[in-house]
Design an enzyme around this catalytic site. Sequence first.
Site, PDB file in Angstrom:
ATOM      1  N   ASP A  87      50.898  44.035  84.419  1.00 21.28           N
ATOM      2  CA  ASP A  87      50.599  44.357  83.016  1.00 21.28           C
ATOM      3  C   ASP A  87      50.682  45.862  82.759  1.00 21.28           C
ATOM      4  O   ASP A  87      50.380  46.664  83.637  1.00 21.28           O
ATOM      5  CB  ASP A  87      49.189  43.844  82.672  1.00 21.28           C
ATOM      6  CG  ASP A  87      48.945  43.853  81.171  1.00 21.28           C
ATOM      7  OD1 ASP A  87      49.920  43.869  80.393  1.00 21.28           O
ATOM      8  OD2 ASP A  87      47.768  43.858  80.776  1.00 21.28           O
ATOM      9  N   ASN A 144      55.111  34.131  76.755  1.00 18.33           N
ATOM     10  CA  ASN A 144      55.916  35.323  76.427  1.00 18.33           C
ATOM     11  C   ASN A 144      57.101  35.044  75.502  1.00 18.33           C
ATOM     12  O   ASN A 144      57.669  35.971  74.915  1.00 18.33           O
ATOM     13  CB  ASN A 144      56.423  36.017  77.705  1.00 18.33           C
ATOM     14  CG  ASN A 144      55.357  36.806  78.431  1.00 18.33           C
ATOM     15  OD1 ASN A 144      55.415  37.009  79.647  1.00 18.33           O
ATOM     16  ND2 ASN A 144      54.347  37.281  77.707  1.00 18.33           N
TER      17      ASN A 144
HETATM   18  C1  FPP Z   1      53.370  42.674  80.829  1.00 14.83           C
HETATM   19  O1  FPP Z   1      53.314  43.980  80.289  1.00 14.83           O
HETATM   20  C2  FPP Z   1      54.661  42.456  81.465  1.00 14.83           C
HETATM   21  C3  FPP Z   1      55.535  41.459  81.124  1.00 14.83           C
HETATM   22  C4  FPP Z   1      55.243  40.486  80.068  1.00 14.83           C
HETATM   23  C5  FPP Z   1      56.864  41.330  81.766  1.00 14.83           C
HETATM   24  C6  FPP Z   1      56.948  41.708  83.204  1.00 14.83           C
HETATM   25  C7  FPP Z   1      58.381  41.754  83.566  1.00 14.83           C
HETATM   26  C8  FPP Z   1      58.969  42.636  84.403  1.00 14.83           C
HETATM   27  C9  FPP Z   1      58.223  43.656  85.194  1.00 14.83           C
HETATM   28  C10 FPP Z   1      60.459  42.605  84.543  1.00 14.83           C
HETATM   29  C11 FPP Z   1      60.984  41.473  85.366  1.00 14.83           C
HETATM   30  C12 FPP Z   1      60.398  41.491  86.684  1.00 14.83           C
HETATM   31  C13 FPP Z   1      61.022  41.504  87.865  1.00 14.83           C
HETATM   32  C14 FPP Z   1      60.178  41.702  89.050  1.00 14.83           C
HETATM   33  C15 FPP Z   1      62.470  41.328  88.070  1.00 14.83           C
HETATM   34  P1  FPP Z   1      53.190  44.145  78.714  1.00 14.83           P
HETATM   35  O2  FPP Z   1      54.561  44.230  78.150  1.00 14.83           O
HETATM   36  O3  FPP Z   1      52.344  43.058  78.145  1.00 14.83           O
HETATM   37  O4  FPP Z   1      52.474  45.539  78.634  1.00 14.83           O
HETATM   38  P2  FPP Z   1      51.471  46.051  77.508  1.00 14.83           P
HETATM   39  O5  FPP Z   1      50.208  45.241  77.643  1.00 14.83           O
HETATM   40  O6  FPP Z   1      51.267  47.487  77.873  1.00 14.83           O
HETATM   41  O7  FPP Z   1      52.165  45.874  76.182  1.00 14.83           O
END
Ligand code: FPP
Length: 228
Positions: free
Chosen positions: A20, A68
């Site tokens: 996150d 998501n």
């Molecule tokens: C949460 O942060 C993260 C996600 C919903 C996506 C995670 C995806 C990746 C790291 C890319 C794909 C992964 C790999 C390992 C190939 P957020 O966007 O909710 O962050 P925020 O709370 O700061 O908005």
Amino acid sequence: MNTSDGKTLTVPRHVGIIMDGNGRWAERHAFARAAGHKQGAEAFRTLAYYCRDIGMDYLSVYAFSTENWKRDKLEVSAILRILEDYLIEAIEKMAREGLRMRILGDTAPLSERLKRLIGEAHSIADTYEGFTANLCVNYGGRDEILRAAKKAAESGAAFEDCLDTAGLPDPELIIRPGGEHRLSNFMLWQSAYSELYFTDTLWPDFEPADLDAAIVWYNQRERRFGGR
Ligand code: FPP
């Protein structure tokens, strides 16, 4: 594994991570959200090699949840594109690097291209033993439990053998960077006795030293599993 001051630590067999903070990381650097996910994927890459090197058996990361899909279309396609690129890279070099990549979650709604790449990665992973990185994609704990219950009822197989994590030990340690203190539908069945570690570090900034800190903390926990 040994710490710099010579102490021996137990490395959990299975660690789960809720990645996150990518969006906030991007915002802080005045980048688009997709750049935060890209940097998050880099953090995952570094950490996966580190986990392999310290003798962990499984690292499971929450890459894309069943919820998501509600995000902006551009952001969803950016994340799925990063996953595609990642799988292509994994297919090419994971056997050479002693790392197995698997996808957990309901792959049915994913594109044909992603499904083909996942199939290829799994068939390579099936040919050798070793450290496994699980990417949870279109994964939700409740959805997994419902799918497993349905599959168990239809096939007569044991419930746990129908979970996406069939055959894996439960994660002893679940880490959530990014400052929130919740599981957000990650491994609801498997986390029954997991130790939960939270840090304010945003996922793209999470480094092996942060994992070390979590493992030191884990080694101080007394795990009783409901006994005394
Ligand atoms: C949460 O942060 C993260 C996600 C919903 C996506 C995670 C995806 C990746 C790291 C890319 C794909 C992964 C790999 C390992 C190939 P957020 O966007 O909710 O962050 P925020 O709370 O700061 O908005």
